[in-house]
Design an enzyme around this catalytic site. Structure first.
Site, PDB file in Angstrom:
ATOM      1  N   ASN A  28       1.956   6.560 -10.692  1.00  0.00           N
ATOM      2  CA  ASN A  28       0.709   6.413 -11.427  1.00  0.00           C
ATOM      3  C   ASN A  28      -0.501   6.169 -10.528  1.00  0.00           C
ATOM      4  OD1 ASN A  28      -1.036   5.542 -13.853  1.00  0.00           O
ATOM      5  ND2 ASN A  28      -0.981   3.679 -12.587  1.00  0.00           N
ATOM      6  N   TYR A  65     -10.194  16.177  -6.960  1.00  0.00           N
ATOM      7  CA  TYR A  65      -9.363  15.573  -8.008  1.00  0.00           C
ATOM      8  C   TYR A  65      -8.558  16.628  -8.760  1.00  0.00           C
ATOM      9  CZ  TYR A  65      -8.137  12.892 -12.192  1.00  0.00           C
ATOM     10  OH  TYR A  65      -7.455  12.288 -13.209  1.00  0.00           O
ATOM     11  N   SER A 121      -3.158  14.961 -14.966  1.00  0.00           N
ATOM     12  CA  SER A 121      -4.406  14.869 -15.731  1.00  0.00           C
ATOM     13  C   SER A 121      -4.673  16.208 -16.391  1.00  0.00           C
ATOM     14  CB  SER A 121      -5.577  14.520 -14.797  1.00  0.00           C
ATOM     15  OG  SER A 121      -6.822  14.698 -15.444  1.00  0.00           O
ATOM     16  N   ASN A 138       0.842  -1.188   0.000  1.00  0.00           N
ATOM     17  CA  ASN A 138       0.000   0.000   0.000  1.00  0.00           C
ATOM     18  C   ASN A 138       0.879   1.241   0.000  1.00  0.00           C
ATOM     19  OD1 ASN A 138      -1.919   1.969   0.314  1.00  0.00           O
ATOM     20  ND2 ASN A 138      -2.543   1.347   2.376  1.00  0.00           N
ATOM     21  N   LYS A 144      -4.416  16.974  -8.817  1.00  0.00           N
ATOM     22  CA  LYS A 144      -3.661  16.879 -10.066  1.00  0.00           C
ATOM     23  C   LYS A 144      -2.944  18.200 -10.384  1.00  0.00           C
ATOM     24  CE  LYS A 144      -4.449  12.584 -10.980  1.00  0.00           C
ATOM     25  NZ  LYS A 144      -3.336  11.611 -10.845  1.00  0.00           N
TER      26      LYS A 144
END
Length: 252
Positions: A91, A156, A143, A64, A160
């Site tokens: 990633n 999110y 992203s 993890n 990013k």
């Protein structure tokens, strides 16, 4: 495929599926010894076996990386297994899209642990094991949401965007050690992880707005990651490579 990464050791987090898995395949095809990391053994083992069946070299580490000790152990074990460490691909991600009133503390905490904190801890560990003369390459998967955001993506998009800041700052700090740090910014590509947020209508709309007239694929993104990891990108650092078919910068 050429063998320009022959003998180099690469760790990919979140490599059990999607972009991470395809990146593992392509790095191995170019000669790298690939460490496949994901949370569970049942995700890691099939990827390792597939790489080996294609004639590549790979081993798996099911840990993890959302906790500092996990990413530290993954990188240390990669180094100890091969006595070198050259390429790191950050990633792994855990993603939930929620409207602002619905955002819960546990959602924010998990997304930060997997998608933000692990990148910082991985930088610390990679610097410790990368050869100071040979250097290395770190590629962070960001992203297009870092460049152009939609509703219900506050957490999110924030994470990013932060990855791009981390990439630039790390590149400035680590250049003297011959460590290059770059990011890729993919648009939405069909993967197991994005399936819940896709439908035929959304895909058709995205295709219609994309100059190249199609959705991206995991192969597209993996090729870009491999490029940034290779010597072909030897004078490229601190960059965010947008891999989106042109959609981000051609629609106003």
């Amino acid at each position: 495929m050429n063998q320009d990464l022959l003998g180099r050791v690469a760790l990919i987090t979140g490599a059990g599926a999607g972009i991470g898995r395809e990146t593992a395949f392509q790095l191995a095809a170019r000669g790298a010894i690939v460490c496949v990391n994901d949370l569970k053994e049942e995700l890691v083992t099939p990827v390792v076996d597939d790489i080996k069946s294609r004639g590549g070299q790979a081993f798996g580490i099911a840990l993890n990386i959302a906790i500092r000790e996990g990413i530290r152990e993954a990188i240390q074990r990669s180094f100890e297994h091969c006595k070198r460490f050259d390429i790191l691909v950050n990633n792994a991600a855990w993603v939930r899209y929620q409207a602002i009133p619905e955002i819960m503390p546990e959602t924010v905490d998990r997304m930060l642990d997997v998608g933000f904190k692990s990148v910082i801890w991985s930088l610390q560990e990679a610097v410790a094991v990368m050869d100071p003369e040979r250097g290395g390459s770190i590629v962070n998967v960001a992203s297009v949401a870092a460049l152009r955001s939609a509703a219900n993506s506050v957490v999110y998009s924030g994470i990013k965007s932060a990855i791009l800041g981390i990439t630039r700052a790390a590149a400035a700090e680590l250049g003297g050690r011959n460590i290059r740090v770059n990011a890729v910014c993919p648009s939405a590509v069909p993967t197991e992880g994005t399936q819940r947020n896709r439908n035929a209508e959304r895909d058709a709309n995205r295709i219609a707005r994309t100059p190249l007239g199609r959705l991206g694929t995991v192969e597209d993104i993996a090729r870009s990651i491999c490029f940034l990891a290779s010597d072909d990108a030897g004078f490229i650092t601190a960059q965010a490579l947008t891999v989106d078919g042109g959609i981000t910068l051609t629609n106003i």
